[in-house]
Design a protein around this motif. Sequence first.
Motif, PDB file in Angstrom:
ATOM      1  N   HIS A 107      -6.428 -10.658   0.694  1.00 49.93           N
ATOM      2  CA  HIS A 107      -6.857  -9.752  -1.162  1.00 49.93           C
ATOM      3  C   HIS A 107      -5.971  -9.483  -1.007  1.00 49.93           C
ATOM      4  O   HIS A 107      -5.197  -8.591  -0.918  1.00 49.93           O
ATOM      5  N   THR A 154     -14.933  -7.205   2.267  1.00 50.81           N
ATOM      6  CA  THR A 154     -13.277  -6.252   2.345  1.00 50.81           C
ATOM      7  C   THR A 154     -14.044  -5.299   1.986  1.00 50.81           C
ATOM      8  O   THR A 154     -14.034  -4.748   0.510  1.00 50.81           O
ATOM      9  N   PRO A 155     -13.366  -4.267   2.780  1.00 47.93           N
ATOM     10  CA  PRO A 155     -13.862  -3.070   2.993  1.00 47.93           C
ATOM     11  C   PRO A 155     -13.304  -2.443   1.195  1.00 47.93           C
ATOM     12  O   PRO A 155     -13.875  -0.878   1.002  1.00 47.93           O
ATOM     13  N   GLU A 156     -12.020  -2.608   1.835  1.00 47.13           N
ATOM     14  CA  GLU A 156     -11.145  -2.320   0.321  1.00 47.13           C
ATOM     15  C   GLU A 156     -11.645  -2.906  -1.299  1.00 47.13           C
ATOM     16  O   GLU A 156     -10.930  -2.765  -1.742  1.00 47.13           O
ATOM     17  N   LYS A 157     -12.434  -3.084  -1.033  1.00 43.56           N
ATOM     18  CA  LYS A 157     -12.766  -4.297  -2.758  1.00 43.56           C
ATOM     19  C   LYS A 157     -12.752  -2.585  -4.129  1.00 43.56           C
ATOM     20  O   LYS A 157     -13.258  -2.359  -3.283  1.00 43.56           O
ATOM     21  N   THR A 158     -11.913  -3.630  -5.009  1.00 39.18           N
ATOM     22  CA  THR A 158     -12.318  -2.875  -5.786  1.00 39.18           C
ATOM     23  C   THR A 158     -12.435  -3.404  -7.342  1.00 39.18           C
ATOM     24  O   THR A 158     -12.995  -4.869  -7.125  1.00 39.18           O
ATOM     25  N   HIS A 160       0.820  -0.879  -0.071  1.00 38.57           N
ATOM     26  CA  HIS A 160       0.813   0.322   0.240  1.00 38.57           C
ATOM     27  C   HIS A 160       0.416   1.047  -0.299  1.00 38.57           C
ATOM     28  O   HIS A 160       0.641   2.222  -0.310  1.00 38.57           O
ATOM     29  N   PRO A 191      -4.027  -4.435  -0.070  1.00 38.52           N
ATOM     30  CA  PRO A 191      -5.304  -3.726   0.120  1.00 38.52           C
ATOM     31  C   PRO A 191      -3.854  -2.726   1.336  1.00 38.52           C
ATOM     32  O   PRO A 191      -3.399  -3.093   1.962  1.00 38.52           O
ATOM     33  N   GLU A 192      -4.548  -2.006   2.588  1.00 39.76           N
ATOM     34  CA  GLU A 192      -3.929  -1.087   3.411  1.00 39.76           C
ATOM     35  C   GLU A 192      -4.227  -2.135   4.198  1.00 39.76           C
ATOM     36  O   GLU A 192      -3.057  -2.527   5.321  1.00 39.76           O
ATOM     37  N   ILE A 202      -4.949  -6.860  -5.161  1.00 44.00           N
ATOM     38  CA  ILE A 202      -5.594  -5.532  -5.873  1.00 44.00           C
ATOM     39  C   ILE A 202      -4.868  -5.812  -7.661  1.00 44.00           C
ATOM     40  O   ILE A 202      -3.956  -5.508  -7.206  1.00 44.00           O
ATOM     41  N   SER A 242     -10.427  -6.586  -7.407  1.00 46.92           N
ATOM     42  CA  SER A 242      -9.524  -7.488  -6.909  1.00 46.92           C
ATOM     43  C   SER A 242     -10.323  -8.636  -6.757  1.00 46.92           C
ATOM     44  O   SER A 242     -11.213  -8.936  -7.804  1.00 46.92           O
ATOM     45  N   GLN A 249      -5.742  -5.754   5.690  1.00 50.41           N
ATOM     46  CA  GLN A 249      -6.465  -7.421   5.367  1.00 50.41           C
ATOM     47  C   GLN A 249      -7.998  -7.014   6.423  1.00 50.41           C
ATOM     48  O   GLN A 249      -7.819  -6.521   7.391  1.00 50.41           O
TER      49      GLN A 249
END
Length: 106
Positions: A50, A75-79, A9, A102-103, A52, A82, A105
Amino acid sequence: MGNITFIEHDGTEHIVDIAEGKTLMQIAMDNLVPGIDADCGGSCACGTCHVIVDSAWVSATGIASDEELMMLDMTPEKTDTSRLSCQIKASQSLDGVVVRLPEFQM
Ligand code: FES
């Protein structure tokens, strides 16, 4: 032998050799790439592996299964690109693949 680039990240790059037949999660762990927890050991059951996928590599890495998508939805940081790295098998066709971490997990 090809390579895989994992980008943390904070932008730190880790370029590691492809180990044919292993998953990207296993390769990251074997090479001490930080940022992947892999709590379930690769069973698609924890979501802590996870990554990206760089947009140029989305088709080469394949499509997530329904089970994988369900885990990624938590997953909050899903793109849009992902994936769970335990569900991507390494092969020479992934030579040069770039994935970002991601920042956090979950
Ligand atoms: S290691 Fe648990 S989902 Fe990938």
